[in-house]
Design a protein around this motif. Structure first.
Motif, PDB file in Angstrom:
ATOM      1  N   SER A  58      -3.135   1.820  -2.697  1.00 43.27           N
ATOM      2  CA  SER A  58      -2.127   0.970  -2.053  1.00 43.27           C
ATOM      3  C   SER A  58      -0.741   1.379  -2.524  1.00 43.27           C
ATOM      4  O   SER A  58      -0.123   0.710  -3.350  1.00 43.27           O
ATOM      5  CB  SER A  58      -2.399  -0.503  -2.381  1.00 43.27           C
ATOM      6  OG  SER A  58      -1.499  -1.345  -1.692  1.00 43.27           O
ATOM      7  N   LEU A  59      -0.250   2.475  -1.956  1.00 43.01           N
ATOM      8  CA  LEU A  59       1.015   3.064  -2.392  1.00 43.01           C
ATOM      9  C   LEU A  59       2.100   2.847  -1.347  1.00 43.01           C
ATOM     10  O   LEU A  59       1.829   2.773  -0.147  1.00 43.01           O
ATOM     11  CB  LEU A  59       0.839   4.562  -2.642  1.00 43.01           C
ATOM     12  CG  LEU A  59      -0.250   4.974  -3.636  1.00 43.01           C
ATOM     13  CD1 LEU A  59      -0.385   6.491  -3.682  1.00 43.01           C
ATOM     14  CD2 LEU A  59       0.047   4.418  -5.024  1.00 43.01           C
ATOM     15  N   SER A  60       3.339   2.776  -1.794  1.00 36.44           N
ATOM     16  CA  SER A  60       4.469   2.641  -0.877  1.00 36.44           C
ATOM     17  C   SER A  60       4.627   3.918  -0.054  1.00 36.44           C
ATOM     18  O   SER A  60       4.132   4.991  -0.434  1.00 36.44           O
ATOM     19  CB  SER A  60       5.755   2.373  -1.662  1.00 36.44           C
ATOM     20  OG  SER A  60       6.101   3.517  -2.434  1.00 36.44           O
ATOM     21  N   PHE A 115      -0.363   8.819   8.821  1.00 39.60           N
ATOM     22  CA  PHE A 115      -1.111   7.876   7.986  1.00 39.60           C
ATOM     23  C   PHE A 115      -0.304   6.598   7.835  1.00 39.60           C
ATOM     24  O   PHE A 115       0.866   6.624   7.459  1.00 39.60           O
ATOM     25  CB  PHE A 115      -1.408   8.485   6.621  1.00 39.60           C
ATOM     26  CG  PHE A 115      -2.125   7.576   5.664  1.00 39.60           C
ATOM     27  CD1 PHE A 115      -3.349   7.019   5.994  1.00 39.60           C
ATOM     28  CD2 PHE A 115      -1.577   7.270   4.426  1.00 39.60           C
ATOM     29  CE1 PHE A 115      -4.028   6.172   5.113  1.00 39.60           C
ATOM     30  CE2 PHE A 115      -2.234   6.445   3.530  1.00 39.60           C
ATOM     31  CZ  PHE A 115      -3.464   5.887   3.890  1.00 39.60           C
ATOM     32  N   GLY A 116      -0.966   5.448   8.093  1.00 40.66           N
ATOM     33  CA  GLY A 116      -0.257   4.180   8.070  1.00 40.66           C
ATOM     34  C   GLY A 116      -0.296   3.434   6.758  1.00 40.66           C
ATOM     35  O   GLY A 116       0.489   2.508   6.540  1.00 40.66           O
ATOM     36  N   GLY A 117      -1.216   3.802   5.859  1.00 39.95           N
ATOM     37  CA  GLY A 117      -1.279   3.143   4.558  1.00 39.95           C
ATOM     38  C   GLY A 117      -2.426   2.153   4.438  1.00 39.95           C
ATOM     39  O   GLY A 117      -3.046   1.745   5.425  1.00 39.95           O
ATOM     40  N   ILE A 118      -2.715   1.771   3.190  1.00 43.71           N
ATOM     41  CA  ILE A 118      -3.801   0.849   2.856  1.00 43.71           C
ATOM     42  C   ILE A 118      -3.265  -0.249   1.938  1.00 43.71           C
ATOM     43  O   ILE A 118      -2.461   0.021   1.038  1.00 43.71           O
ATOM     44  CB  ILE A 118      -4.962   1.594   2.142  1.00 43.71           C
ATOM     45  CG1 ILE A 118      -5.602   2.609   3.090  1.00 43.71           C
ATOM     46  CG2 ILE A 118      -6.014   0.616   1.633  1.00 43.71           C
ATOM     47  CD1 ILE A 118      -6.356   1.998   4.255  1.00 43.71           C
ATOM     48  N   LEU A 119      -3.711  -1.473   2.160  1.00 41.93           N
ATOM     49  CA  LEU A 119      -3.339  -2.599   1.311  1.00 41.93           C
ATOM     50  C   LEU A 119      -4.590  -3.287   0.769  1.00 41.93           C
ATOM     51  O   LEU A 119      -5.665  -3.200   1.370  1.00 41.93           O
ATOM     52  CB  LEU A 119      -2.524  -3.629   2.098  1.00 41.93           C
ATOM     53  CG  LEU A 119      -1.147  -3.214   2.608  1.00 41.93           C
ATOM     54  CD1 LEU A 119      -0.572  -4.334   3.471  1.00 41.93           C
ATOM     55  CD2 LEU A 119      -0.210  -2.888   1.456  1.00 41.93           C
ATOM     56  N   TYR A 120      -4.414  -3.973  -0.348  1.00 41.08           N
ATOM     57  CA  TYR A 120      -5.468  -4.820  -0.925  1.00 41.08           C
ATOM     58  C   TYR A 120      -4.903  -6.211  -1.138  1.00 41.08           C
ATOM     59  O   TYR A 120      -3.720  -6.374  -1.428  1.00 41.08           O
ATOM     60  CB  TYR A 120      -5.966  -4.240  -2.255  1.00 41.08           C
ATOM     61  CG  TYR A 120      -6.851  -3.031  -2.103  1.00 41.08           C
ATOM     62  CD1 TYR A 120      -8.220  -3.126  -2.247  1.00 41.08           C
ATOM     63  CD2 TYR A 120      -6.301  -1.794  -1.795  1.00 41.08           C
ATOM     64  CE1 TYR A 120      -9.046  -2.020  -2.091  1.00 41.08           C
ATOM     65  CE2 TYR A 120      -7.104  -0.677  -1.629  1.00 41.08           C
ATOM     66  CZ  TYR A 120      -8.471  -0.799  -1.784  1.00 41.08           C
ATOM     67  OH  TYR A 120      -9.278   0.305  -1.613  1.00 41.08           O
ATOM     68  N   VAL A 122      -8.857  -3.054  -8.753  1.00 45.12           N
ATOM     69  CA  VAL A 122      -7.819  -2.459  -9.602  1.00 45.12           C
ATOM     70  C   VAL A 122      -7.538  -1.022  -9.166  1.00 45.12           C
ATOM     71  O   VAL A 122      -6.375  -0.613  -9.035  1.00 45.12           O
ATOM     72  CB  VAL A 122      -8.234  -2.500 -11.094  1.00 45.12           C
ATOM     73  CG1 VAL A 122      -7.279  -1.675 -11.946  1.00 45.12           C
ATOM     74  CG2 VAL A 122      -8.283  -3.934 -11.592  1.00 45.12           C
ATOM     75  N   TYR A 123      -8.593  -0.271  -8.916  1.00 44.57           N
ATOM     76  CA  TYR A 123      -8.422   1.112  -8.475  1.00 44.57           C
ATOM     77  C   TYR A 123      -7.662   1.168  -7.144  1.00 44.57           C
ATOM     78  O   TYR A 123      -6.745   1.980  -6.962  1.00 44.57           O
ATOM     79  CB  TYR A 123      -9.784   1.794  -8.327  1.00 44.57           C
ATOM     80  CG  TYR A 123      -9.679   3.235  -7.868  1.00 44.57           C
ATOM     81  CD1 TYR A 123      -9.456   4.250  -8.789  1.00 44.57           C
ATOM     82  CD2 TYR A 123      -9.796   3.565  -6.525  1.00 44.57           C
ATOM     83  CE1 TYR A 123      -9.342   5.572  -8.380  1.00 44.57           C
ATOM     84  CE2 TYR A 123      -9.683   4.881  -6.101  1.00 44.57           C
ATOM     85  CZ  TYR A 123      -9.460   5.880  -7.029  1.00 44.57           C
ATOM     86  OH  TYR A 123      -9.332   7.187  -6.602  1.00 44.57           O
ATOM     87  N   GLY A 124      -8.053   0.309  -6.204  1.00 44.89           N
ATOM     88  CA  GLY A 124      -7.391   0.292  -4.905  1.00 44.89           C
ATOM     89  C   GLY A 124      -5.909  -0.020  -5.012  1.00 44.89           C
ATOM     90  O   GLY A 124      -5.075   0.623  -4.371  1.00 44.89           O
TER      91      GLY A 124
END
Length: 300
Positions: free
Chosen positions: A140-142, A114-119, A133-135
């Motif tokens: 959006s976690l390290s 899994f590469g991660g998600i950003l906002y 806010v939820y995202g």
């Protein structure tokens, strides 16, 4: 080498596909990009342009399959040994996005990554605050934070995995509604001692629903969670909502929780669709609605 699978619903995926194709060509690898519209009827002209691109394919389902079944169908078409799942409303942060995943494939160490998600850091319109806010707070976690609970904090919106692994553990096609498909999929892997590897190779989540739409989608997702729970597909340790519900049930407080939810639902909803939504209230809303669904289910 790589099959990229993009389920589409009410979104123009052409810019994403164009970027991915460019990166794949630069990496000089065997690839295909399979996009499948799940019976939505907008952006069809834009998405049909995908078929003009080399090694890229767009098609539409005649009837709505649901996200899990749609991905299963695409995976059955895939020609290569590795699958990359991407949501249609994402976009790679890096121009080395594909290259970074190729390096992971070449290591031959991990079957699922899994590469991660950003906002975007910039606040959106006032009527889109809840999703943003939820995202930021929950998705959006390290990498370090994700590794604490590797399967629980992975999403299929930016997920690389071996095709043979997905063939063994496809999405449950009984889940036809939106929501919690990822949770159940990841818990099945965890039960079978398959651990998700986390790296820093994120995509931006671009499409922010209005707070009202996100709240309505959350309700539908909770209906799916209730079905998963009552079908004994997961237990209380896999979900905070189910865990808290189970505790309330032992204390015989579920009826009181439903009473409070009915009493304050409108006030909480008003706060959640405001320009300063509280995630604590959002959690309480989800718990109350889940208890209400289960109460209604038990009374049938």
């Amino acid at each position: 080498m790589l099959s990229i699978l993009i389920p589409i619903y009410n979104y123009n995926a052409f810019p994403l596909v164009l970027e991915l194709q460019k990166q794949c060509l630069e990496c000089n690898l065997e690839f295909e990009i399979i996009c499948q519209n799940d019976a939505s009827n907008v952006f069809l002209i834009e998405n049909n342009e995908i078929n003009i691109l080399e090694n890229c394919h767009f098609s539409s389902n005649e009837t709505n399959l649901g996200r899990g079944r749609n991905i299963n169908k695409m995976a059955s078409k895939a020609n290569y040994d590795w699958l990359l799942f991407l949501d249609c409303d994402t976009f790679p942060q890096s121009s080395d996005f594909i290259k970074n995943y190729l390096l992971e494939i070449q290591k031959k160490d991990n079957p699922i990554i899994f590469g991660g998600i950003l906002y975007d850091q910039k606040k959106p319109e006032k009527n889109q605050q809840l999703r943003w806010v939820y995202g930021h707070k929950r998705e959006s976690l390290s990498v370090e934070k994700r590794k604490e609970k590797p399967n629980n904090r992975a999403l299929t919106s930016n997920l690389l995995l071996e095709k043979k692994l997905f063939s063994q553990y496809p999405f449950d096609e009984n889940l036809t509604k939106y929501g919690y498909e990822d949770l159940y999929f990841m818990m099945i892997l965890e039960e079978n001692k398959i651990k998700v590897t986390h790296i820093e190779n994120p995509t931006f989540h671009l499409n922010l629903e209005t707070s009202i739409l996100f709240l309505n989608k959350t309700k539908i997702a909770l209906e799916n969670l209730l079905f998963i729970f009552n079908s004994k597909k997961i237990d209380s340790k896999d979900s905070k909502i189910i865990s808290t519900y189970s505790s309330l049930k032992k204390l015989r407080l579920t009826s009181f929780t439903v009473y409070l939810f009915n009493l304050f639902e409108n006030k909480i909803s008003t706060q959640l669709i405001s320009n300063n939504p509280s995630l604590l209230l959002f959690d309480l809303y989800k718990l109350g609605y889940f208890c209400k669904l289960q109460s209604n289910n038990n009374s049938i």
